[in-house]
Enzyme design. Sequence first.
Site, PDB file in Angstrom:
ATOM      1  CB  THR A 131      -0.908  -0.006   1.255  1.00 20.36           C
ATOM      2  OG1 THR A 131      -1.404   1.311   1.478  1.00 20.36           O
ATOM      3  CG2 THR A 131      -0.154  -0.408   2.513  1.00 20.36           C
ATOM      4  CG  ASP A 132      -1.103   5.016  -0.927  1.00 21.61           C
ATOM      5  OD1 ASP A 132      -1.638   4.350  -0.015  1.00 21.61           O
ATOM      6  OD2 ASP A 132      -1.690   5.953  -1.504  1.00 21.61           O
ATOM      7  CD  GLU A 133      -3.255   3.573   4.334  1.00 20.09           C
ATOM      8  OE1 GLU A 133      -3.142   3.591   5.552  1.00 20.09           O
ATOM      9  OE2 GLU A 133      -4.326   3.346   3.741  1.00 20.09           O
ATOM     10  CE  LYS A 179      -0.110  -4.525   3.095  1.00 24.53           C
ATOM     11  NZ  LYS A 179      -0.555  -5.854   2.578  1.00 24.53           N
ATOM     12  CE1 TYR A 210      -3.223  -2.448   6.023  1.00 13.51           C
ATOM     13  CE2 TYR A 210      -3.090  -0.092   5.528  1.00 13.51           C
ATOM     14  CZ  TYR A 210      -3.208  -1.412   5.107  1.00 13.51           C
ATOM     15  OH  TYR A 210      -3.310  -1.696   3.763  1.00 13.51           O
TER      16      TYR A 210
END
Length: 369
Positions: free
Chosen positions: A138-140, A167, A163
Amino acid sequence: MNILITGGAGFIGSNFIRYMLTNYNHKIINLDCLNYAGNLKNLRDIAGDSNYHFIKGDIGNRSLLNTVFQEFEIRVVVNFAAESHVDRSIEDPEIFGKTNIMGTLALLDTARQFWKIHPQNKFSREFKENVKFLQVSTDEVYGTLGTEGYFTEKTNLAPNSPYSASKASADLLVRAYFETFGLPVNITRCSNNYGPYQFPEKLIPLMINNAMKNRAMPIYGDGKQVRDWLHVKDHCTAIDAVMQKGIGGEVYNIGGNNEKQNIEIVKLILKALNRGEDQITYVTDRLGHDKRYAIDSSKIKKELGWSPSYTFEQGMKETIEWYLKNQEWMEDVISGEYIRYYDQMYGERGIFLPMTQGVNGLEAEVFDK
Ligand code: NAD
Ligand code: TYD
């Protein structure tokens, strides 16, 4: 070719399985433990396909993974399985470490052993074409942006939520398995997805559902946070491109170039459903709330020839129509567990917004109690 798709009963995984079965003749093995977001009804239309096989299980279960790899001679892994919701990671981070980090490690190590990976394979083109481990990230993991700039594949990892930290940790393990063992890997880092079959804890399906049922639309903070939205089907074509053409060890960012403030999204949904803006309710902000995500996806466009096909307007129109047409799916998903989650999550946000409470003097519609 036999492809192991983990987390295939969730939002993006189920869309990806449908896409693969429609476009290819590969055998798809879906390994999913069916947590609260995993739902076999997401796959009801393709469950009988002779190329599709479902196994209920945890990606952290090594002996199950050994059996699956052996029995199905897995050549490609696409790892979607994850705990995926930021708010839940703030409430209860531990499961995020267990699934997102340790589960990914178990998958990586099973692939390494089963594929008899040797460090020199890193340099063997032929081997790379035979097997692949694709980590759906994810870009997060990049953290947050100010008003300027974009995340590129070279942006430092700086996750802010449990989260995104879990990741990012998984991404580092994937990288290490390439550098140390020569496992042929790719990592994709995509922006926020929207589309059919998304669990209604996430912004867009939650707001569509609440708008339809006269419930308050809970905006965190000032609602000016920015996300870069991509239709899930465009995410699927990007993963397919990376699966086929991605260079071993490379990371590919995927984004839609559709930056929107949360409040804009909510207003768009209200307008599309002919609802008044008095359903909007500002609530206590998320802890550590990332202000802005924006992806530079020029690498995947240039090197792998991918581009998105949906405009945001068309994608949102179809998505809202899908949720309107599939209210039975929604009612099934928002069962007892969801109501408990909702009342706790939004009860904690200053203004108590139980699912039963309507706005404008109207009763909220609640089905399954
Ligand atoms: P989701 O929560 O809808 O689905 C996750 C699926 O994984 C569920 O079916 C669940 O049952 C399964 N799962 C969870 N733990 C498992 C375990 N231990 N073993 C086996 N299965 C398990 O999530 P999603 O939105 O479909 O996201 C899929 C992947 O894409 C995630 O890895 C997420 O980080 C990533 N991603 C999501 C978005 C987004 O906007 N939704 C954007 C970028 C990346
Ligand atoms: P979400 O869909 O949870 O995705 P992510 O946090 O992974 O980007 O949330 C998208 C944005 O919407 C995020 O800035 C938080 C905000 N949000 C609300 O304002 N209200 C809500 O009820 C939810 C679920 C999200």
